[in-house]
Design a protein around this motif. Sequence first.
Motif, short mmCIF file in Angstrom:
data_model
loop_
_atom_site.label_atom_id
_atom_site.label_comp_id
_atom_site.label_asym_id
_atom_site.label_seq_id
_atom_site.Cartn_x
_atom_site.Cartn_y
_atom_site.Cartn_z
N ARG A 1 0.68 -1.29 -0.06
CA ARG A 1 0.05 -0.05 -0.15
C ARG A 1 0.97 1.16 0.00
O ARG A 1 1.92 1.37 0.88
CB ARG A 1 -0.94 -0.21 1.14
CG ARG A 1 -1.73 1.26 1.15
CD ARG A 1 -2.75 1.09 2.40
NE ARG A 1 -3.60 2.26 2.42
CZ ARG A 1 -4.90 2.34 1.77
NH1 ARG A 1 -5.60 1.22 1.41
NH2 ARG A 1 -5.64 3.52 2.11
N ILE A 2 0.73 2.09 -0.77
CA ILE A 2 1.38 3.47 -1.25
C ILE A 2 0.30 4.51 -0.72
O ILE A 2 -0.66 4.46 -1.22
CB ILE A 2 1.85 3.65 -2.30
CG1 ILE A 2 2.92 2.24 -2.97
CG2 ILE A 2 2.59 4.83 -2.82
CD1 ILE A 2 3.08 2.29 -4.52
N GLU A 3 0.79 5.28 0.10
CA GLU A 3 0.04 6.51 0.59
C GLU A 3 0.95 7.82 0.24
O GLU A 3 1.84 7.91 0.93
CB GLU A 3 -0.55 6.27 2.15
CG GLU A 3 -1.48 5.29 2.17
CD GLU A 3 -2.00 5.19 3.76
OE1 GLU A 3 -1.34 5.88 4.51
OE2 GLU A 3 -2.82 4.37 3.84
N VAL A 4 0.30 8.84 -0.14
CA VAL A 4 0.94 10.21 -0.24
C VAL A 4 -0.10 10.99 0.27
O VAL A 4 -1.08 11.28 -0.07
CB VAL A 4 1.30 10.48 -1.67
CG1 VAL A 4 1.83 12.05 -1.75
CG2 VAL A 4 2.34 9.55 -2.25
N THR A 5 0.43 11.97 1.27
CA THR A 5 -0.64 12.87 2.11
C THR A 5 0.08 14.25 1.75
O THR A 5 1.11 14.46 2.09
CB THR A 5 -0.83 12.54 3.31
OG1 THR A 5 -1.06 10.95 3.66
CG2 THR A 5 -1.58 13.40 4.29
N ASP A 6 -1.06 15.17 1.35
CA ASP A 6 -0.76 16.68 1.21
C ASP A 6 -1.68 17.37 1.83
O ASP A 6 -2.68 16.69 2.78
CB ASP A 6 -0.74 16.87 0.01
CG ASP A 6 -1.77 16.92 -0.73
OD1 ASP A 6 -2.81 17.38 -0.47
OD2 ASP A 6 -1.78 16.25 -1.91
N THR A 7 -1.54 18.87 1.86
CA THR A 7 -2.32 19.36 2.69
C THR A 7 -3.49 20.33 1.96
O THR A 7 -3.74 21.53 2.35
CB THR A 7 -1.53 20.43 3.57
OG1 THR A 7 -0.62 21.28 2.99
CG2 THR A 7 -0.71 19.60 4.81
N ARG A 8 -4.07 19.87 0.86
CA ARG A 8 -4.93 20.43 0.16
C ARG A 8 -6.10 19.78 -0.23
O ARG A 8 -6.46 19.03 -1.19
CB ARG A 8 -4.31 20.88 -1.31
CG ARG A 8 -3.17 21.81 -1.10
CD ARG A 8 -3.66 23.32 -1.06
NE ARG A 8 -4.77 23.95 -1.88
CZ ARG A 8 -4.55 24.37 -3.17
NH1 ARG A 8 -3.23 24.82 -3.38
NH2 ARG A 8 -5.31 24.96 -3.97
N CYS A 9 -7.01 19.62 1.01
CA CYS A 9 -8.00 18.56 0.81
C CYS A 9 -9.18 19.08 -0.21
O CYS A 9 -9.90 18.41 -0.47
CB CYS A 9 -8.79 18.27 2.16
SG CYS A 9 -9.25 19.64 2.93
N GLU A 10 -9.12 20.25 -0.52
CA GLU A 10 -10.18 20.79 -1.45
C GLU A 10 -10.02 20.31 -2.78
O GLU A 10 -10.76 20.52 -3.80
CB GLU A 10 -10.37 22.29 -1.43
CG GLU A 10 -9.23 23.10 -2.00
CD GLU A 10 -8.27 23.27 -0.90
OE1 GLU A 10 -7.20 24.24 -1.55
OE2 GLU A 10 -7.96 22.62 0.11
N ARG A 11 -8.75 19.88 -3.02
CA ARG A 11 -8.27 19.61 -4.50
C ARG A 11 -8.08 18.07 -4.29
O ARG A 11 -7.29 17.41 -4.43
CB ARG A 11 -6.99 20.22 -4.95
CG ARG A 11 -7.16 21.49 -4.77
CD ARG A 11 -6.31 22.26 -5.66
NE ARG A 11 -6.41 22.05 -7.16
CZ ARG A 11 -5.32 22.77 -8.00
NH1 ARG A 11 -4.21 23.36 -7.33
NH2 ARG A 11 -5.66 22.45 -9.17
N LEU A 12 -9.19 17.34 -4.81
CA LEU A 12 -9.33 15.92 -4.93
C LEU A 12 -9.06 15.36 -6.43
O LEU A 12 -9.59 15.96 -7.40
CB LEU A 12 -10.52 15.28 -4.54
CG LEU A 12 -10.90 15.68 -3.16
CD1 LEU A 12 -12.31 15.11 -2.65
CD2 LEU A 12 -9.97 15.34 -2.10
N PRO A 13 -8.30 14.26 -6.49
CA PRO A 13 -8.09 13.61 -7.92
C PRO A 13 -9.31 12.97 -8.41
O PRO A 13 -10.20 12.44 -7.58
CB PRO A 13 -6.80 12.77 -7.84
CG PRO A 13 -6.76 12.19 -6.15
CD PRO A 13 -7.29 13.61 -5.25
N THR A 14 -9.33 12.95 -9.42
CA THR A 14 -10.66 12.26 -9.98
C THR A 14 -10.04 10.91 -11.16
O THR A 14 -9.00 11.14 -11.65
CB THR A 14 -11.42 13.00 -10.95
OG1 THR A 14 -10.75 13.61 -11.93
CG2 THR A 14 -12.26 14.13 -10.11
N GLY A 15 -10.57 10.03 -11.10
CA GLY A 15 -10.47 8.80 -12.01
C GLY A 15 -11.41 8.57 -13.02
O GLY A 15 -12.56 9.08 -12.88
#
Length: 143
Positions: free
Chosen positions: A86-100
Amino acid sequence: MTAALPRPTAPARTFTQLFSSTRRGARLARRFTAHQLDTWGLPYGSDPSHIAALLVAELAANAVLHGRVGGRDFRLTLTLEAAGLRIEVTDTRCERLPTGGRRPPADDAESGRGMLLVEALADRWGVRTGPFPLKTVWAELST
């Protein structure tokens, strides 16, 4: 894939490191991933190691490009369990979510392919938010 992920004999192995939200930080995250997987018995240059490093490169690049807040780092967490990596990358911009599942970008576009690569390479991926202002994008590779 030519090499399988090693099955750990102990409970999950975890690696966590903060990196600067810069292009250099993203590159270091990819390099640390290959090194850490090698120490866990997944040889550098093997298909699973290469795929994991590519996933980290894409997720870290997104954290730097889209999740960057001045003065704040991003966090990489790798967890190797019997079920996989499991790979996790955490940043501090929760309002900018990636979409698939988006349409691929135009042929001449200079960006927009990162999450398409993550979708193609990972067995599963997703996003979780919280606690505010954190956002974690994760990807899993099965054994």
